[in-house]
Scaffold this active site. Structure first.
Site, PDB file in Angstrom:
ATOM      1  N   CYS A 127      30.569  89.455  35.600  1.00  0.00           N
ATOM      2  CA  CYS A 127      31.004  88.215  36.245  1.00  0.00           C
ATOM      3  C   CYS A 127      32.305  88.413  37.020  1.00  0.00           C
ATOM      4  CB  CYS A 127      31.101  87.119  35.188  1.00  0.00           C
ATOM      5  SG  CYS A 127      31.095  85.443  35.839  1.00  0.00           S
ATOM      6  N   HIS A 128      33.356  87.672  36.661  1.00  0.00           N
ATOM      7  CA  HIS A 128      34.647  87.796  37.330  1.00  0.00           C
ATOM      8  C   HIS A 128      35.463  88.976  36.807  1.00  0.00           C
ATOM      9  CE1 HIS A 128      33.629  83.777  38.729  1.00  0.00           C
ATOM     10  NE2 HIS A 128      34.616  83.863  39.591  1.00  0.00           N
ATOM     11  N   GLY A 129      34.972  89.674  35.789  1.00  0.00           N
ATOM     12  CA  GLY A 129      35.658  90.873  35.302  1.00  0.00           C
ATOM     13  C   GLY A 129      35.825  91.912  36.391  1.00  0.00           C
TER      14      GLY A 129
END
Length: 193
Positions: free
Chosen positions: A119-121
Site C-alpha cells: 500500500c502506502h509503505g
C-alpha cells in the site's frame, strides 16, 4: 527451515491489517519478527487505522487496535535481519522523514535482502531512493511518487502481489495471501503440509 529474523517498520496509524496479518503470519511459520517505530521503545504501543474499500473514490478510515512494539527502534541493527516489511496506512508518510528509517531501508536494498512493502509503505521506499529501475505496485495514489523516484508502476488487482528481484509489493491488504507467499519465497521459507 531455519528461522529468519524479520524487521517490520511501522508508526502510529499504520493500517491495522497491514501490520497485524504480516506479523502474525511470519511468526506462525516460525520466523523471529521485530516490529519497531521511530522514537518508541519495546513495550510501547502504536495506534492503527482500518482502511476499507466501500465504493468511495478512495478508502475509508476507522480506528483500529493498539499494537505493542516488541523491539526498540534505537537498538535496531539492520545487519542482524534477513528481511524487511514496510506496512502501509498513514505511518509511511511521516516515518519516511526519519533519516535512520531511510538508512535501514537502504541497507536492505544495497545488500539485496528481501523487502516487502504494501500500500502506502512504498512511500518509504521512494523516499529512500531504492526503486529506480524496479517495477512495482502500490496503492494507486502512490503511482506519481514511484514514477518520480525512477520506478515503473504497474496496475494490478488489489488481491495480487508483484515481485521484482528482492522486492515484493502489493496495492493493499486484500493482497496479503499473495504478498506473504512471495515474501516467504524470497526468504527461502518452505511450508510443508
Amino acid at each position: 527451515m531455519s528461522a529468519k529474523n524479520i524487521l517490520i517498520l511501522a508508526g502510529d496509524f499504520v493500517e491495522d491489517y497491514e501490520i497485524m496479518v504480516p506479523y502474525q503470519m511470519l511468526v506462525m511459520v516460525g520466523h523471529n519478527v521485530h516490529v519497531v517505530c521511530p522514537d518508541k521503545k519495546k513495550g510501547q504501543t502504536i495506534r492503527t487505522a482500518i482502511h476499507d474499500f466501500e465504493g468511495d473514490q478512495t478508502y475509508t478510515e476507522k480506528p483500529g487496535h493498539n499494537f505493542a512494539l516488541n523491539a526498540s527502534f534505537k537498538d535496531i541493527k539492520p545487519e542482524n535481519y534477513d528481511g524487511l516489511v514496510i506496512s502501509g496506512g498513514r505511518a509511511p508518510e511521516y516515518i519516511r522523514l526519519n533519516d535512520r528509517v531511510l538508512e535501514i531501508v537502504r541497507h536492505f536494498a544495497n545488500t539485496n535482502k528481501p523487502i516487502a512493502a504494501v500500500c502506502h509503505g512504498i512511500q518509504v521506499l521512494t523516499a529512500a531512493d531504492v526503486v529506480r529501475d524496479f517495477t512495482l505496485t502500490a496503492y494507486p495514489a502512490v503511482k506519481p511518487e514511484i514514477e518520480l523516484a525512477g520506478g515503473k508502476y504497474i496496475d494490478i488487482a488489489m488481491d495480487a502481489a508483484h515481485v521484482d528481484r528482492n522486492l515484493v509489493t502489493s496495492p493493499a491488504w486484500p493482497g496479503h495471501p499473495a504478498f506473504i507467499r512471495e515474501f516467504l519465497n524470497l526468504l527461502g521459507t518452505t511450508i510443508t503440509c
